[in-house]
Design a protein around this motif. Structure first.
Motif, PDB file in Angstrom:
ATOM      1  N   GLY A   1      -9.963   3.775  -1.776  1.00  0.00           N
ATOM      2  CA  GLY A   1     -11.114   4.608  -1.436  1.00  0.00           C
ATOM      3  C   GLY A   1     -10.872   6.019  -1.920  1.00  0.00           C
ATOM      4  N   ASP A   2     -11.724   6.934  -1.498  1.00  0.00           N
ATOM      5  CA  ASP A   2     -11.605   8.331  -1.911  1.00  0.00           C
ATOM      6  C   ASP A   2     -10.698   9.081  -0.938  1.00  0.00           C
ATOM      7  N   TRP A   3     -10.461  10.359  -1.243  1.00  0.00           N
ATOM      8  CA  TRP A   3      -9.693  11.207  -0.353  1.00  0.00           C
ATOM      9  C   TRP A   3     -10.448  11.420   0.962  1.00  0.00           C
ATOM     10  N   PHE A   4      -9.708  11.523   2.077  1.00  0.00           N
ATOM     11  CA  PHE A   4     -10.321  11.827   3.364  1.00  0.00           C
ATOM     12  C   PHE A   4      -9.374  12.714   4.167  1.00  0.00           C
ATOM     13  N   VAL A   5      -9.935  13.444   5.107  1.00  0.00           N
ATOM     14  CA  VAL A   5      -9.152  14.370   5.933  1.00  0.00           C
ATOM     15  C   VAL A   5      -8.536  13.620   7.104  1.00  0.00           C
ATOM     16  N   ASP A   6      -7.267  13.855   7.325  1.00  0.00           N
ATOM     17  CA  ASP A   6      -6.571  13.299   8.487  1.00  0.00           C
ATOM     18  C   ASP A   6      -6.936  14.140   9.710  1.00  0.00           C
ATOM     19  N   GLU A   7      -7.690  13.563  10.619  1.00  0.00           N
ATOM     20  CA  GLU A   7      -8.156  14.296  11.787  1.00  0.00           C
ATOM     21  C   GLU A   7      -7.311  14.018  13.016  1.00  0.00           C
ATOM     22  N   ASN A   8      -6.041  13.696  12.778  1.00  0.00           N
ATOM     23  CA  ASN A   8      -5.076  13.535  13.858  1.00  0.00           C
ATOM     24  C   ASN A   8      -3.902  14.469  13.605  1.00  0.00           C
ATOM     25  N   PHE A   9      -3.426  15.091  14.674  1.00  0.00           N
ATOM     26  CA  PHE A   9      -2.291  15.991  14.570  1.00  0.00           C
ATOM     27  C   PHE A   9      -1.343  15.714  15.721  1.00  0.00           C
ATOM     28  N   GLU A  10      -0.161  15.204  15.359  1.00  0.00           N
ATOM     29  CA  GLU A  10       0.860  14.854  16.357  1.00  0.00           C
ATOM     30  C   GLU A  10       0.306  13.938  17.431  1.00  0.00           C
ATOM     31  N   GLY A  11      -0.497  12.961  16.996  1.00  0.00           N
ATOM     32  CA  GLY A  11      -1.025  11.948  17.908  1.00  0.00           C
ATOM     33  C   GLY A  11      -2.274  12.332  18.655  1.00  0.00           C
TER      34      GLY A  11
ATOM     35  N   ARG B   1      -4.406  25.004   7.574  1.00  0.00           N
ATOM     36  CA  ARG B   1      -4.280  23.949   6.569  1.00  0.00           C
ATOM     37  C   ARG B   1      -4.805  22.650   7.160  1.00  0.00           C
ATOM     38  N   ARG B   2      -5.119  21.716   6.253  1.00  0.00           N
ATOM     39  CA  ARG B   2      -5.481  20.374   6.715  1.00  0.00           C
ATOM     40  C   ARG B   2      -4.899  19.338   5.757  1.00  0.00           C
ATOM     41  N   HIS B   3      -4.696  18.184   6.327  1.00  0.00           N
ATOM     42  CA  HIS B   3      -3.972  17.092   5.666  1.00  0.00           C
ATOM     43  C   HIS B   3      -4.983  16.124   5.037  1.00  0.00           C
ATOM     44  N   TRP B   4      -4.879  15.917   3.719  1.00  0.00           N
ATOM     45  CA  TRP B   4      -5.738  14.970   3.011  1.00  0.00           C
ATOM     46  C   TRP B   4      -4.937  13.724   2.642  1.00  0.00           C
ATOM     47  N   LEU B   5      -5.591  12.565   2.758  1.00  0.00           N
ATOM     48  CA  LEU B   5      -4.923  11.286   2.492  1.00  0.00           C
ATOM     49  C   LEU B   5      -5.747  10.432   1.533  1.00  0.00           C
ATOM     50  N   ARG B   6      -5.031   9.615   0.761  1.00  0.00           N
ATOM     51  CA  ARG B   6      -5.676   8.601  -0.063  1.00  0.00           C
ATOM     52  C   ARG B   6      -4.697   7.452  -0.250  1.00  0.00           C
TER      53      ARG B   6
ATOM     54  N   ARG C   1       0.849  -1.188   0.000  1.00  0.00           N
ATOM     55  CA  ARG C   1       0.000   0.000   0.000  1.00  0.00           C
ATOM     56  C   ARG C   1       0.886   1.241   0.000  1.00  0.00           C
ATOM     57  N   TYR C   2       0.387   2.282  -0.675  1.00  0.00           N
ATOM     58  CA  TYR C   2       1.133   3.541  -0.727  1.00  0.00           C
ATOM     59  C   TYR C   2       0.201   4.681  -0.361  1.00  0.00           C
ATOM     60  N   GLN C   3       0.692   5.562   0.501  1.00  0.00           N
ATOM     61  CA  GLN C   3      -0.113   6.696   0.958  1.00  0.00           C
ATOM     62  C   GLN C   3       0.202   7.938   0.137  1.00  0.00           C
ATOM     63  N   GLU C   4      -0.806   8.442  -0.564  1.00  0.00           N
ATOM     64  CA  GLU C   4      -0.698   9.735  -1.225  1.00  0.00           C
ATOM     65  C   GLU C   4      -1.210  10.799  -0.270  1.00  0.00           C
ATOM     66  N   GLU C   5      -0.616  11.980  -0.313  1.00  0.00           N
ATOM     67  CA  GLU C   5      -1.040  13.039   0.589  1.00  0.00           C
ATOM     68  C   GLU C   5      -0.924  14.398  -0.075  1.00  0.00           C
ATOM     69  N   THR C   6      -1.761  15.304   0.367  1.00  0.00           N
ATOM     70  CA  THR C   6      -1.684  16.689  -0.060  1.00  0.00           C
ATOM     71  C   THR C   6      -2.252  17.562   1.056  1.00  0.00           C
ATOM     72  N   TYR C   7      -2.008  18.869   0.966  1.00  0.00           N
ATOM     73  CA  TYR C   7      -2.451  19.797   2.004  1.00  0.00           C
ATOM     74  C   TYR C   7      -3.336  20.879   1.386  1.00  0.00           C
ATOM     75  N   GLU C   8      -4.435  21.154   2.067  1.00  0.00           N
ATOM     76  CA  GLU C   8      -5.330  22.241   1.675  1.00  0.00           C
ATOM     77  C   GLU C   8      -4.994  23.465   2.522  1.00  0.00           C
ATOM     78  N   ASN C   9      -4.720  24.573   1.883  1.00  0.00           N
ATOM     79  CA  ASN C   9      -4.278  25.785   2.582  1.00  0.00           C
ATOM     80  C   ASN C   9      -5.307  26.903   2.431  1.00  0.00           C
ATOM     81  N   GLN C  10      -5.555  27.627   3.517  1.00  0.00           N
ATOM     82  CA  GLN C  10      -6.486  28.764   3.491  1.00  0.00           C
ATOM     83  C   GLN C  10      -5.935  29.924   4.324  1.00  0.00           C
TER      84      GLN C  10
END
Length: 405
Positions: A120-130, A160-165, A66-75
């Motif tokens: 699956g589809d993209w989802f938001v990583d709702e964990n930050f530093e554990g 910003r928030r971290h998106w994973l797929r 498995r490979y984790q793709e990631e990107t960040y949404e910035n506002q």
């Protein structure tokens, strides 16, 4: 002791394997093409088909690839809209990598090849530093770039928030073609050899893959490890001459044969530089017959010259990859291959049967004598094994490989 395999290609391009727990050569049935070269590691087998395409066969295991793709949404915050995608001209992209320098929109991610599928589809990583985040995974900071926190403060001007797929490699236990866009080379490959798994434990499943083109150029495959079995791309390695064949051991030994019959040895291979830094020349063991084939292991180098004589290199180790001298061995071979624990296999020049070198030990790496492997192919009776073995042209031990035309 875990089961290992001896891989072979016959003169018709059919791929076979012989298990240490088996009694016959089993044909690889899912290969619909003909092969001219194979090279194997513990987790996979690479091959060059007769149409010069590159194929990969990843062995199935309990551990998925498995490979984790990631990107960040910035506002950024502004008084009119609050937090929005309207950023300053000097800011990072709305969708970016972790540094903010590379543009990475969600729809810009593509599967590397047809051997992968999205889980699956993209989802938001709702964990930050554990710790869990609030407000749908957003983390806040004073400005870009800065240290982020999961708590919004009065001076939090950016967020910003971290998106994973995740994508999964699905082409298990089958030959999957490496896409042409990943192998855009000026000329096709003629030889291939993988190894290097003992150079570094990180990243897990890391491999070194070396290839030789028809024009005598050498290429190194970047980025092969467990989560990325296909690797990323080919990088050409500068040479002092034209190469005809190459061999890569489990550690830092890489030898190649030049058109003129001499050898070149790769220096400077290490954890931080798996493809090494320079070449050193080594003369052929015979003044009258240049070398045509070389194979290396952890601490050994074997070679074959144009008169089919077999040679063993003394004094080879990580500190002295060039060794100290040649010893002529009894027997005549078309090719030889170093397998697990520096065991040696070969194809006889007389009958093209596969032979095993008996008596190879840590204290006597050159062994004592050659013994033929007398087992039938799948569907043949044992008394016909001698004739069937005459048609093999390439052998490869699981974790090490040897190839010949």
């Amino acid at each position: 002791m875990p089961i290992s395999l001896l891989w072979a290609v016959d003169v018709h391009g059919r791929v076979y394997s012989l298990s240490t727990a088996g009694q016959q050569w089993d044909q690889c049935r899912n290969a619909q093409m003909e092969f001219k070269r194979v090279t194997a590691a513990q987790q996979c087998c690479w091959g060059i088909a007769c149409d010069n395409s590159i194929y990969l066969n990843v062995h199935a295991s309990d551990l998925p690839v498995r490979y984790q793709e990631e990107t960040y949404e910035n506002q950024r915050w502004n008084p009119v809209d609050g937090f929005s995608e309207r950023l300053l001209p000097s800011d990072r992209w709305q969708w970016s990598d972790v540094s903010g320098l590379q543009h990475q929109p969600l729809d810009g991610f593509q599967l590397p090849s047809s051997s992968w599928e999205w889980e699956g589809d993209w989802f938001v990583d709702e964990n930050f530093e554990g710790e869990p985040t609030e407000r749908e995974g957003w983390t806040y900071a004073i400005d870009f770039p800065a240290n982020y926190t999961k708590d919004k403060k009065w001076n939090s001007c950016v967020r910003r928030r971290h998106w994973l797929r995740y994508r999964r490699y699905k082409a298990m236990d089958m030959w999957a073609k490496i896409p042409s866009q990943q192998t855009t080379l000026p000329d096709p490959f003629n030889d291939i050899s993988c190894g290097g798994w003992d150079i570094s434990e990180e990243p897990r499943g890391r491999l070194s893959l070396w290839a030789v083109s028809l024009q005598g150029k050498v290429w190194f495959r970047e980025g092969i490890y467990h989560h990325n079995p296909e690797g990323w791309s080919w990088e050409e390695v500068a040479l002092p001459g034209e190469v005809v064949q190459i061999s890569c051991g489990p550690g830092d030994l890489v030898w190649a044969v030049l058109w003129e019959g001499q050898f070149i040895v790769r220096e400077g291979i290490g954890r931080d530089c798996p493809k090494g830094s320079s070449w050193t020349m080594v003369d052929s063991p015979s003044p009258d017959a240049g070398a045509i084939h070389v194979t290396v292991g952890a601490n050994v180098v074997w070679a074959v010259t144009k008169d089919n004589k077999v040679w063993f290199r003394r004094g080879v180790n990580s500190h002295n990859p060039c060794g100290s001298g040649w010893i002529h061995m009894v027997g005549e071979m078309l090719m030889v291959n170093v397998g697990l624990n520096d065991q040696v296999w070969g194809i006889s020049s007389e009958d093209r049967a596969v032979y095993f070198r008996q008596g190879v030990t840590p204290s006597e790496l050159s062994g004592k004598t050659w013994k033929t492997i007398s087992v039938p192919r799948e569907g043949e009776r044992s008394h016909s094994s001698a004739s069937s073995l005459q048609r093999y042209s390439s052998v490869c031990r699981k974790n090490i490989c040897l190839c010949c035309g």
